[in-house]
Design a protein around this motif. Structure first.
Motif, PDB file in Angstrom:
ATOM      1  N   LEU A  69      50.079  43.670  40.512  1.00 10.71           N
ATOM      2  CA  LEU A  69      49.049  42.800  39.942  1.00 10.71           C
ATOM      3  C   LEU A  69      49.604  42.094  38.719  1.00 10.71           C
ATOM      4  O   LEU A  69      50.378  42.669  37.964  1.00 10.71           O
ATOM      5  N   SER A  70      49.158  40.895  38.510  1.00  8.28           N
ATOM      6  CA  SER A  70      49.545  40.151  37.317  1.00  8.28           C
ATOM      7  C   SER A  70      48.605  40.523  36.178  1.00  8.28           C
ATOM      8  O   SER A  70      47.384  40.480  36.353  1.00  8.28           O
ATOM      9  N   PRO A  71      49.144  40.868  35.015  1.00 11.15           N
ATOM     10  CA  PRO A  71      48.280  41.158  33.862  1.00 11.15           C
ATOM     11  C   PRO A  71      47.419  39.957  33.456  1.00 11.15           C
ATOM     12  O   PRO A  71      46.396  40.110  32.810  1.00 11.15           O
ATOM     13  N   ILE A  72      47.816  38.777  33.894  1.00 13.17           N
ATOM     14  CA  ILE A  72      47.064  37.564  33.591  1.00 13.17           C
ATOM     15  C   ILE A  72      45.663  37.625  34.208  1.00 13.17           C
ATOM     16  O   ILE A  72      44.732  36.990  33.706  1.00 13.17           O
ATOM     17  N   LEU A  73      45.509  38.422  35.254  1.00 18.75           N
ATOM     18  CA  LEU A  73      44.193  38.557  35.877  1.00 18.75           C
ATOM     19  C   LEU A  73      43.131  38.995  34.870  1.00 18.75           C
ATOM     20  O   LEU A  73      41.976  38.595  34.959  1.00 18.75           O
ATOM     21  N   LEU A  74      43.538  39.822  33.899  1.00 25.31           N
ATOM     22  CA  LEU A  74      42.583  40.311  32.897  1.00 25.31           C
ATOM     23  C   LEU A  74      42.064  39.188  32.007  1.00 25.31           C
ATOM     24  O   LEU A  74      40.972  39.284  31.458  1.00 25.31           O
ATOM     25  N   TRP A  75      42.831  38.135  31.876  1.00 22.00           N
ATOM     26  CA  TRP A  75      42.403  37.003  31.062  1.00 22.00           C
ATOM     27  C   TRP A  75      41.687  35.953  31.902  1.00 22.00           C
ATOM     28  O   TRP A  75      40.772  35.300  31.428  1.00 22.00           O
ATOM     29  N   ARG A  76      42.114  35.801  33.145  1.00 24.18           N
ATOM     30  CA  ARG A  76      41.455  34.833  34.029  1.00 24.18           C
ATOM     31  C   ARG A  76      40.080  35.312  34.481  1.00 24.18           C
ATOM     32  O   ARG A  76      39.198  34.510  34.770  1.00 24.18           O
ATOM     33  N   TYR A  77      39.937  36.619  34.606  1.00 16.45           N
ATOM     34  CA  TYR A  77      38.686  37.237  35.042  1.00 16.45           C
ATOM     35  C   TYR A  77      38.287  38.232  33.949  1.00 16.45           C
ATOM     36  O   TYR A  77      38.542  39.422  34.064  1.00 16.45           O
ATOM     37  N   PRO A  78      37.665  37.728  32.892  1.00 19.38           N
ATOM     38  CA  PRO A  78      37.497  38.513  31.664  1.00 19.38           C
ATOM     39  C   PRO A  78      36.408  39.584  31.673  1.00 19.38           C
ATOM     40  O   PRO A  78      36.317  40.354  30.729  1.00 19.38           O
ATOM     41  N   THR A  79      35.600  39.659  32.724  1.00 12.83           N
ATOM     42  CA  THR A  79      34.589  40.715  32.773  1.00 12.83           C
ATOM     43  C   THR A  79      34.934  41.686  33.897  1.00 12.83           C
ATOM     44  O   THR A  79      35.663  41.339  34.836  1.00 12.83           O
ATOM     45  N   ILE A  80      34.395  42.875  33.823  1.00 14.27           N
ATOM     46  CA  ILE A  80      34.621  43.868  34.877  1.00 14.27           C
ATOM     47  C   ILE A  80      34.078  43.337  36.195  1.00 14.27           C
ATOM     48  O   ILE A  80      34.700  43.497  37.244  1.00 14.27           O
ATOM     49  N   GLU A  81      32.943  42.680  36.134  1.00 19.55           N
ATOM     50  CA  GLU A  81      32.323  42.144  37.346  1.00 19.55           C
ATOM     51  C   GLU A  81      33.222  41.120  38.042  1.00 19.55           C
ATOM     52  O   GLU A  81      33.500  41.230  39.241  1.00 19.55           O
ATOM     53  N   THR A  82      33.717  40.127  37.288  1.00 15.45           N
ATOM     54  CA  THR A  82      34.550  39.092  37.911  1.00 15.45           C
ATOM     55  C   THR A  82      35.917  39.638  38.304  1.00 15.45           C
ATOM     56  O   THR A  82      36.455  39.269  39.353  1.00 15.45           O
ATOM     57  N   LEU A  83      36.463  40.532  37.502  1.00 14.35           N
ATOM     58  CA  LEU A  83      37.755  41.135  37.821  1.00 14.35           C
ATOM     59  C   LEU A  83      37.664  41.967  39.095  1.00 14.35           C
ATOM     60  O   LEU A  83      38.531  41.897  39.962  1.00 14.35           O
ATOM     61  N   SER A  84      36.587  42.718  39.232  1.00  8.42           N
ATOM     62  CA  SER A  84      36.387  43.545  40.428  1.00  8.42           C
ATOM     63  C   SER A  84      36.317  42.703  41.689  1.00  8.42           C
ATOM     64  O   SER A  84      36.906  43.051  42.715  1.00  8.42           O
TER      65      SER A  84
END
Length: 101
Positions: A69-84
C-alpha cells in the motif's frame, strides 16, 4: 507431511465494513481509547496520529491484505470511512489480478 495454506487463500477479500472495524480497533488500541470513541468520519489526523503510527498502520494493513500500500492513501483518503472504502476496492482489484494469472 503438513499442508500449509498460502497467504492469499486465507481471506479472499475484505469489505469496507471489515476494514473499517479493523482500522478503528487498531487506532483505538494505539490511542488507548474505546473503539466507540472513534468517529470514522473525522480526519485521521484529528486523532493525533504521528507519522510513525501512520506508517505502522500501513505496514500492518499490508500484512493483513497481502499487497503493498502507498502511505499516500492516508492523505488522499483522510477519514477512516473513505480509507476503508478505498482499501476494499484495492483488495477486490488485487484478488481479481491473482485469479487472472
Amino acid at each position: 507431511m503438513s499442508q500449509s495454506t498460502p497467504e492469499i487463500i486465507k481471506k479472499q477479500s475484505y469489505t469496507a465494513e471489515e476494514i473499517q472495524a479493523w482500522i478503528v480497533s487498531h487506532i483505538a488500541e494505539q490511542l488507548a481509547v474505546e473503539p466507540k470513541d472513534i468517529d470514522v468520519r473525522q480526519p485521521l489526523d484529528s486523532y493525533g496520529l504521528e507519522s510513525a503510527q501512520a506508517m505502522l498502520l500501513v505496514s500492518k494493513a499490508e500484512k493483513l491484505f497481502g499487497f503493498e500500500l502507498s502511505p499516500i492513501l492516508l492523505w488522499r483518503y483522510p477519514t477512516i470511512e473513505t480509507l476503508s472504502e478505498r482499501l476494499a476496492e484495492e483488495c477486490k482489484a488485487s484478488q481479481s489480478e491473482i485469479f487472472e494469472i
